[in-house]
Design an enzyme around this catalytic site. Sequence first.
Site, PDB file in Angstrom:
ATOM      1  N   ALA A 148       0.868  -1.172   0.000  1.00 24.68           N
ATOM      2  CA  ALA A 148       0.000   0.000   0.000  1.00 24.68           C
ATOM      3  C   ALA A 148       0.908   1.226   0.000  1.00 24.68           C
ATOM      4  O   ALA A 148       2.064   1.154   0.414  1.00 24.68           O
ATOM      5  CB  ALA A 148      -0.881  -0.017   1.235  1.00 24.68           C
ATOM      6  N   GLU A 160       4.536  -5.036   7.255  1.00 25.91           N
ATOM      7  CA  GLU A 160       3.847  -3.939   7.937  1.00 25.91           C
ATOM      8  C   GLU A 160       4.325  -3.749   9.372  1.00 25.91           C
ATOM      9  O   GLU A 160       4.338  -2.635   9.889  1.00 25.91           O
ATOM     10  CB  GLU A 160       2.328  -4.171   7.948  1.00 25.91           C
ATOM     11  CG  GLU A 160       1.662  -4.099   6.585  1.00 25.91           C
ATOM     12  CD  GLU A 160       1.605  -5.422   5.846  1.00 25.91           C
ATOM     13  OE1 GLU A 160       2.365  -6.362   6.192  1.00 25.91           O
ATOM     14  OE2 GLU A 160       0.797  -5.528   4.913  1.00 25.91           O
ATOM     15  N   GLY A 203       0.561  -4.858   1.021  1.00 29.35           N
ATOM     16  CA  GLY A 203      -0.628  -4.873   0.177  1.00 29.35           C
ATOM     17  C   GLY A 203      -0.391  -5.552  -1.162  1.00 29.35           C
ATOM     18  O   GLY A 203      -1.332  -6.082  -1.772  1.00 29.35           O
TER      19      GLY A 203
HETATM   20  C1  HXC Z   1       5.072   4.353  -1.248  1.00 36.95           C
HETATM   21  C2  HXC Z   1       6.942   3.351  -2.106  1.00 36.95           C
HETATM   22  C3  HXC Z   1       6.566   2.102  -1.529  1.00 36.95           C
HETATM   23  C4  HXC Z   1       5.367   2.054  -0.792  1.00 36.95           C
HETATM   24  C5  HXC Z   1       8.435   1.850  -2.568  1.00 36.95           C
HETATM   25  N1  HXC Z   1       8.092   3.132  -2.727  1.00 36.95           N
HETATM   26  N2  HXC Z   1       7.529   1.195  -1.829  1.00 36.95           N
HETATM   27  N3  HXC Z   1       6.185   4.444  -1.964  1.00 36.95           N
HETATM   28  N4  HXC Z   1       4.659   3.195  -0.669  1.00 36.95           N
HETATM   29  N5  HXC Z   1       4.918   0.920  -0.237  1.00 36.95           N
HETATM   30  C6  HXC Z   1       8.826   4.177  -3.455  1.00 36.95           C
HETATM   31  C7  HXC Z   1      10.059   4.626  -2.691  1.00 36.95           C
HETATM   32  O1  HXC Z   1       9.717   5.566  -1.709  1.00 36.95           O
HETATM   33  C8  HXC Z   1      10.897   5.216  -3.811  1.00 36.95           C
HETATM   34  O2  HXC Z   1      10.410   6.514  -4.128  1.00 36.95           O
HETATM   35  C9  HXC Z   1      10.574   4.303  -4.994  1.00 36.95           C
HETATM   36  O3  HXC Z   1       9.329   3.673  -4.683  1.00 36.95           O
HETATM   37  C10 HXC Z   1      11.615   3.233  -5.203  1.00 36.95           C
HETATM   38  O4  HXC Z   1      11.798   2.516  -3.991  1.00 36.95           O
HETATM   39  P1  HXC Z   1      13.224   2.264  -3.315  1.00 36.95           P
HETATM   40  O5  HXC Z   1      13.004   2.001  -1.885  1.00 36.95           O
HETATM   41  O6  HXC Z   1      14.167   3.363  -3.661  1.00 36.95           O
HETATM   42  O7  HXC Z   1      13.683   0.943  -4.080  1.00 36.95           O
HETATM   43  P2  HXC Z   1      14.665  -0.205  -3.554  1.00 36.95           P
HETATM   44  O8  HXC Z   1      15.842   0.408  -2.831  1.00 36.95           O
HETATM   45  O9  HXC Z   1      14.910  -1.084  -4.735  1.00 36.95           O
HETATM   46  O10 HXC Z   1      13.822  -1.021  -2.452  1.00 36.95           O
HETATM   47  C11 HXC Z   1      12.669  -1.754  -2.797  1.00 36.95           C
HETATM   48  C12 HXC Z   1      11.834  -2.140  -1.518  1.00 36.95           C
HETATM   49  C13 HXC Z   1      11.537  -0.863  -0.708  1.00 36.95           C
HETATM   50  C14 HXC Z   1      12.627  -3.141  -0.685  1.00 36.95           C
HETATM   51  C15 HXC Z   1      10.567  -2.805  -2.033  1.00 36.95           C
HETATM   52  O11 HXC Z   1      11.014   0.141  -1.573  1.00 36.95           O
HETATM   53  C16 HXC Z   1      10.565  -1.066   0.419  1.00 36.95           C
HETATM   54  O12 HXC Z   1      10.912  -1.626   1.441  1.00 36.95           O
HETATM   55  N6  HXC Z   1       9.334  -0.604   0.216  1.00 36.95           N
HETATM   56  C17 HXC Z   1       8.307  -0.642   1.235  1.00 36.95           C
HETATM   57  C18 HXC Z   1       7.801  -2.053   1.416  1.00 36.95           C
HETATM   58  C19 HXC Z   1       6.718  -2.100   2.468  1.00 36.95           C
HETATM   59  O13 HXC Z   1       6.948  -1.788   3.651  1.00 36.95           O
HETATM   60  N7  HXC Z   1       5.530  -2.479   2.047  1.00 36.95           N
HETATM   61  C20 HXC Z   1       4.394  -2.546   2.930  1.00 36.95           C
HETATM   62  C21 HXC Z   1       3.670  -1.269   2.853  1.00 36.95           C
HETATM   63  S1  HXC Z   1       2.374  -1.204   4.042  1.00 36.95           S
HETATM   64  P3  HXC Z   1      11.370   7.791  -4.193  1.00 36.95           P
HETATM   65  O14 HXC Z   1      10.417   8.913  -4.453  1.00 36.95           O
HETATM   66  O15 HXC Z   1      12.113   7.833  -2.918  1.00 36.95           O
HETATM   67  O16 HXC Z   1      12.272   7.484  -5.372  1.00 36.95           O
HETATM   68  C22 HXC Z   1       1.154  -2.032   3.417  1.00 36.95           C
HETATM   69  C23 HXC Z   1       0.035  -1.950   4.360  1.00 36.95           C
HETATM   70  C24 HXC Z   1      -1.088  -2.862   4.172  1.00 36.95           C
HETATM   71  O17 HXC Z   1       1.121  -2.576   2.362  1.00 36.95           O
HETATM   72  C25 HXC Z   1      -2.034  -2.679   5.301  1.00 36.95           C
HETATM   73  C26 HXC Z   1      -1.545  -2.016   6.506  1.00 36.95           C
HETATM   74  C27 HXC Z   1      -1.985  -0.592   6.704  1.00 36.95           C
END
Ligand code: HXC
Length: 257
Positions: free
Chosen positions: A65, A131, A108
């Site tokens: 998400a 999360e 998500g």
């Molecule tokens: C918003 C996101 C995002 C996310 C990545 N991006 N994941 N933006 N929401 N979930 C954005 C980053 O901010 C970045 O933007 C760009 O995408 C590229 O990501 P990087 O981190 O630079 O890439 P990388 O170093 O290759 O790492 C990939 C990754 C990492 C390991 C997948 O992005 C990551 O850990 N993402 C979050 C994963 C996560 O926690 N997902 C769960 C979300 S909560 P910029 O602008 O900086 O270039 C969820 C909740 C469900 O899903 C229900 C609970 C409420």
Amino acid sequence: MTYETLIVEQHDAVTLVRLNRPQALNALNSQVLADLIAAFAAYDGDASQRCLVLTGSEKAFAAGADIKEMSDQSFAEMYGANFFGGYDRVTATRKPFIAAVSGFALGGGCELAMMADFIIASDTAKFGQPEIKLAVTPGMGGSQRLVRAIGKAKAMEMCLTGRMMDAAEAERSGLVARVVPAAELVDEAMKTAKAIAGMAPLAVLAVKEQVEAAFEMTLSAGIRFERRLFHGLFGSADQKEGMAAFVAKRPGVWTGT
Ligand code: HXC
């Protein structure tokens, strides 16, 4: 129909939907949800379409998400708007859909993949429910569907630690139906979708209802439900055609009636 965050194509009877927010690794914001609801409603309502493949990019199916969109929301806003409730309209799709997952399917993203009838993964796929690292929990069905898919031990470990599971472990654990090389992922998923699209449409709907019932019903109720749907198909022209075609050693020709 065009969408802000999706690329949607029809290939004969198969709809291919690609998540298309590369700048955010396909993070699922409210525009993606609105687009998914519209695309799935269009698919469900189009009699020419028999199966759907949902995919992302090679690097990310979806990285979760959209954290940036969510971060400042209050409890009243989240609860009041039933945040993520719209995904129930995606899972209400009566026709089959396959998730073709390459790269990250996190939070998500993993939960959206699990909404599919089954997942085909590339050998680069990584699944996780991170999360907990954001001080929240799964919110799009992960704590429920992951347990049903892979059992309590692995699901609990993944949700409590946020660790990722690679494609081989996902296949071993029953999270995915099949793992294929990354370069072949979409072709393989489309081939599988075309095979499903070639089956008798009413039987396809019935199979989906039956298997889904296994998650909602007791065993005896589920078996009764299965049997009634099976009986019901004997009222269809396609059942007569399917069995006559078998006896005549020719392929069946379906009318969907
Ligand atoms: C918003 C996101 C995002 C996310 C990545 N991006 N994941 N933006 N929401 N979930 C954005 C980053 O901010 C970045 O933007 C760009 O995408 C590229 O990501 P990087 O981190 O630079 O890439 P990388 O170093 O290759 O790492 C990939 C990754 C990492 C390991 C997948 O992005 C990551 O850990 N993402 C979050 C994963 C996560 O926690 N997902 C769960 C979300 S909560 P910029 O602008 O900086 O270039 C969820 C909740 C469900 O899903 C229900 C609970 C409420």
